[in-house]
Every structure is written in C-alpha cells, then in structure tokens.
Design an enzyme around this catalytic site. Structure first.
Site: not given
Ligand code: XMP
Length: 519
Positions: A62, A89-90, A176, A178, A230-236, A375
């Site tokens: 942080g 770290c923090y 870090h 990650e 909408s045909g987008g990834v998320d809503s599909s 995503k």
C-alpha cells in the site's frame, strides 16, 4: 455482493487490500494456481473474514507508511484464526509493527530490481535459487525482525527482504512476488498456497460453472429472470451461464440502438440464438435512438439521451414479458472492487461513464454470477461454456456505441461511413494477427473535411482517425505501436474503398491524459 457467504463454497485465500496498485494482481496470481481468492478491505471484521473460509490471509502492499499517524491498520485480529499469513511490503511492515518490531521510514524509496540471497530450509522459497532477482517498491523498512521471526532472505540494501515466524506460519516479504519482474514470484506464491496453506488446486472454470449453476437454481427457483445482452463478452458469458442454470426462465433482451457496427445486429443475433436455449428477444429501437439524437452535438447530452432511451426500451420489454423477479447482469470483479471504498490508489473510482447500462433501482433483485471474476477468467468460463473464440476475444465496445466515435451530431449517413471504415480496420487487424494484441481498436469519423486528390480530381472529404490501444483494464492505456506498413495498407484500403473519406490519421495519444474513446 462481496460480503456474500462462501461457507458452502469451499476454501479461499483472503487478501486484505491496503491500496496497492498490485492487489488485483495478487488475486490473479492466486487464481492462476487454481485457488480461489477474494479481496477485502482491512476494515473487515473477523466474522466477515471467517465467512470466506480462509485457509490463508495475504496483506497487500500500500502507499501509506506504517510510521505515519492514521495509517491503515487491521480491524480484525487475523492471527487468532490460526491460518498462515503473508504480508507483502506494507503488509510485512504492518505485521512487524503489530508484533512489536521497529519500522523506520527510509530517507528515499527503494524502487526497482534487487538481487536477494535466500536462506535454505524454509517453505516459502522451496525450489527457487539461492540468489534471485526481486522487485522492490517501498519507503519503510523493518530494522530488526519481531520476536519469533527470522530473516529468510536479504540483500545488502534490504537486509530484511523476507522474514518468517515458521512456528505460527507468519511470513513477510519486503518485495512484490506478484509482479512479473520478481523472477521466482510465481513459485513463492505457489509455495505459500500449496505448501504453507495446504490449498487444493481445484478452482477453475468447471468448478466455477457447476457452483454458480447450483446457486442460481437455488435462488431463482421457478421465478423468471430478465437480462440485457449486447454480444459483448461479459453479457454473453453471463447469459450463457444463467441459461445453463434455468433455461427458458431467462428472457435475454438484445436492443439495436442504431449505433452498432456493420452487420453486428445479425452476427450477435446468430451467436446468441445458437448458444442460448432461452428465446432471444430482439428489439429494433434504432429509430427511437437516432431520432432522439437528431440535432444534438454535445457529447454529454448524447450520452444522456442514449442512456435514458435504453432504459425506456428495456422497461417496456420488462413490462411486456414480465413480471420478473430478477435481473441478471455481467458485472465483473474489478467493477465490484472499484465501487467499494478502500484505501490508497485503488480507492480511485473509475471514471467510466456507464452509459448503456441499467440503473440500480429498476426494482429487481440482482443476479451477478461473474462478480468475482476478472476479464481473462470470464473469457475462460466463456470458452468452457462453448462460446467461440470470435465471441470471447472481442474488444470492449461502449454502451453508446458509434455515437461516441462521431464527434458532433450523429447523422445516419455518417454512421454508414464510419461502419465501413471501422470494418476495414478491424478485418485487417484480424487478418494480420494484431487483433488479439490490442485491448481495443476502432475508427472515429471527424466532422471536418479536407482537400485531397483522386486521379485528376480534387476531392473535399472527411477524415477518419484510427485508434488502437494496449491496456490491461481500460483505466490507463497506451497507443498501440502498429507497424507502419500495416497502417499504410489500411489507410490505402480505406481511402480507395470508402467514398467520402480522403484522409486517415492514427491517434498516438495515451490515456491519461487522453481517453480511449473520443467522446
Ligand atoms: P474511456 O474513453 O473513458 O474508455 O477511456 C474506457 C473504456 O470504457 C469504454 N467506455 C464505455 N463503456 N459505456 C460502456 O459500457 C460507456 O458509456 C463507455 N464509455 C467508454 C471504452 O470503450 C473503453 O473500453
């Protein structure tokens, strides 16, 4: 949403977020090891943390200094849970401070690569070399390890690069693990998960889908669910998942707002009809949207009109096909994190203008089955559900569609021109293998004309701008360094084929200070 009870859903690793820009990256790395992880604010109560059934806890980095007054602390006594704890770290500085060690504010920030020497005989660094390159980014440093801790890695500039209280399974890393630049970071995280926390690497698309399908069925029972697609990834992906759970109890609504790309309406209808057992409700509302936009030039006003038009159309459909008890949405985890208050830079709420979305007060109970996914995980779930690559690798497309790519008034003939330009650009990106390398690419049609020459004739036509950006989350972006030859070919093709455009420019602005879209 985030507080939901995971009791019956198996184990998780809880990340307490102190506002590091890398917190989401920690979650991703853990999930890449097939272990479920959840990010929570440090203000979480012990019961809330327990609800997540943690098998381990990670304290993120942080921007604050633990030496500063009012710096964030933990609300819960996490050590009382008896599960392994890793402070990064923090997080390490906070653990040290809580355990009574001295932490000092360095006079300059240590930032960049450091080579650390690792002590043998500790679980965190198993199967990693004695000497390894790590990524540091810190201002504070711990002077001496707290009682019960020993140093397990160090360098000249960072003598306490890693500390451990092995008896109580509490670890601290000054660097870090990650970030990509820490060469053995993935191994270190994996060791923490599998060796120290005893995690079972079982989390993945299949277990996710099975679990969500069960949960949706239990919640919805015989009720009906409405969703916008909408045909987008998320809503599909969301619609496919809910469809798998409840089939025809789902009513997916696809609205043509007249602002979609060339052939998009037909393509989306085809794909969704193929993948959903529920019947797709298609609404051609293009006239309503385009009429509403006539004569409007202000970008914010355009967005408002489109937004409210969408809500009207959606409401009409919900009354026509209703009643519905639930509304399913493709909200992703970053949206959830960003709408929560935490500390540090990740507290900056994204400025995305969520036009084309729905307000929260439509009176439905929400189902958001993707609200714990990133995503790339959504894409994996989509592939598991059988969606084609073409659907799951699609670039983001804004709710207000081509309207924000036509600065000024949205005229029908301009929409047609823009559609042609956009299609040539996107097809070329796919053909030459660049589509997957950029986060988003599109064309903008400017309202200005300029002089050109075609054969023997002088032309006076419009300018198209091509925009392609690289990004990981759309919040910051860089212009894509597409090869000159490629841009040249696309430019030629556009000017030769699109009657009405005689000039093509490439947008070389980054976000910030520019935005990805032009409006
Ligand atoms: P900007 O232009 O703000 O865009 O840099 C960041 C990302 O968000 C998308 N975007 C939108 N998406 N409704 C959406 O659903 C909107 O109103 C909207 N405006 C921008 C944009 O395409 C980019 O991916």
């Amino acid at each position: 949403m985030i507080e939901r009870n995971l009791k019956d859903e198996g184990e998780s690793v809880v990340i307490l977020d102190f506002g590091s820009q890398y917190t989401q990256l920690i979650a991703r790395r853990i999930r890449a090891e097939k272990v479920f992880s959840v990010i929570m604010p440090p203000s979480s109560k012990l019961d809330e943390i327990k609800n997540e059934k943690p098998i381990g806890i990670i304290l993120s980095g942080g921007p604050s200094s633990v030496t500063a007054e009012g710096s964030p602390e933990l609300a819960a006594d996490i050590f009382s849970l008896g599960v392994p704890v890793l402070g990064i770290c923090y997080g390490m500085q906070l653990i040290s401070k809580m355990k009574g060690a001295e932490v000092e504010r360095a006079d300059h920030r240590e930032y960049g690569h450091t080579v650390v020497e690792v002590q043998t005989g500790n679980e965190l660094f198993v199967d990693t070399p004695h000497s390894q390159r790590v990524w540091m980014s810190h201002g504070d440093r711990v002077i001496t390890p707290p009682d019960g801790f020993r140093v397990i890695a160090g360098s000249e500039s960072s003598p306490l690069a890693a500390i451990a209280d092995e008896k109580n399974r509490i670890y601290g890393l000054q660097f870090h693990p990650e970030v990509f630049h820490t060469v053995y970071g993935t191994d270190i995280i994996k060791n923490f998960l599998l060796r120290i926390c005893g995690a079972e690497p079982t989390w993945g698309s299949q277990s996710f889908v099975e679990r969500e399908v069960e949960k949706i069925r239990e919640r919805v029972k015989s009720s009906r669910v409405l969703c916008a697609v909408s045909g987008g990834v998320d809503s599909s992906v969301m619609a496919c998942l809910v469809d798998r759970a409840i089939g025809s109890q789902l009513v997916p609504v696809f609205v043509d707002n007249g602002l979609l790309r060339l052939n998009e309406v037909d393509e989306v209808k085809k794909i969704l009809s193929e993948h959903l057992s529920a019947e797709l409700v298609f609404v051609d509302a293009s006239e309503q949207f385009l009429k509403g936009l006539e004569g409007v030039t202000d970008s914010e006003e355009k967005r408002k009109i489109i937004g409210s038009c969408f809500i009207d159309v959606f409401r009409e459909q919900s009354e026509k096909f209703g009643p519905f008890e639930f509304l399913a949405q493709g909200t992703l985890y970053p949206d959830v994190i960003e709408s929560r208050s935490t500390v540090g830079p990740s507290a900056m709420i994204k400025s995305h203008h969520n036009v084309g979305g729905l307000p929260e007060n439509l009176g439905f109970e929400l189902i958001e089955p993707l609200d714990l996914l990133f995503k790339d995980e959504v894409r994996e779930v989509g592939a598991f559900l059988g969606l084609s690559d073409h659907t799951i690798d699609r670039h983001p497309f804004p709710g207000p569609g081509l309207a924000v790519r036509l600065p000024g008034e949205v005229k029908r003939e301009d929409l047609e021109l823009l559609r042609q330009v956009d299609r040539i650009f996107i097809d070329a990106l796919r053909r030459d293998g660049f589509y997957g390398e950029v986060w988003q690419a599109f064309a903008v049609l400017l309202p200005v004309k300029s002089v050109g020459v075609m054969g023997d004739e002088r032309t006076y036509q419009r300018t198209a701008v091509l925009r392609a950006v690289t990004s990981t989350d759309g919040m910051t972006a860089d212009w894509a360094k597409l090869p000159y030859e490629f841009l040249q070919t696309v430019s030629n093709e556009i000017i030769n084929k699109v009657d009405g455009v005689n000039r093509v420019a490439y947008d070389i602005s980054s976000k910030p200070p520019s935005t990805i879209e032009w409006e």
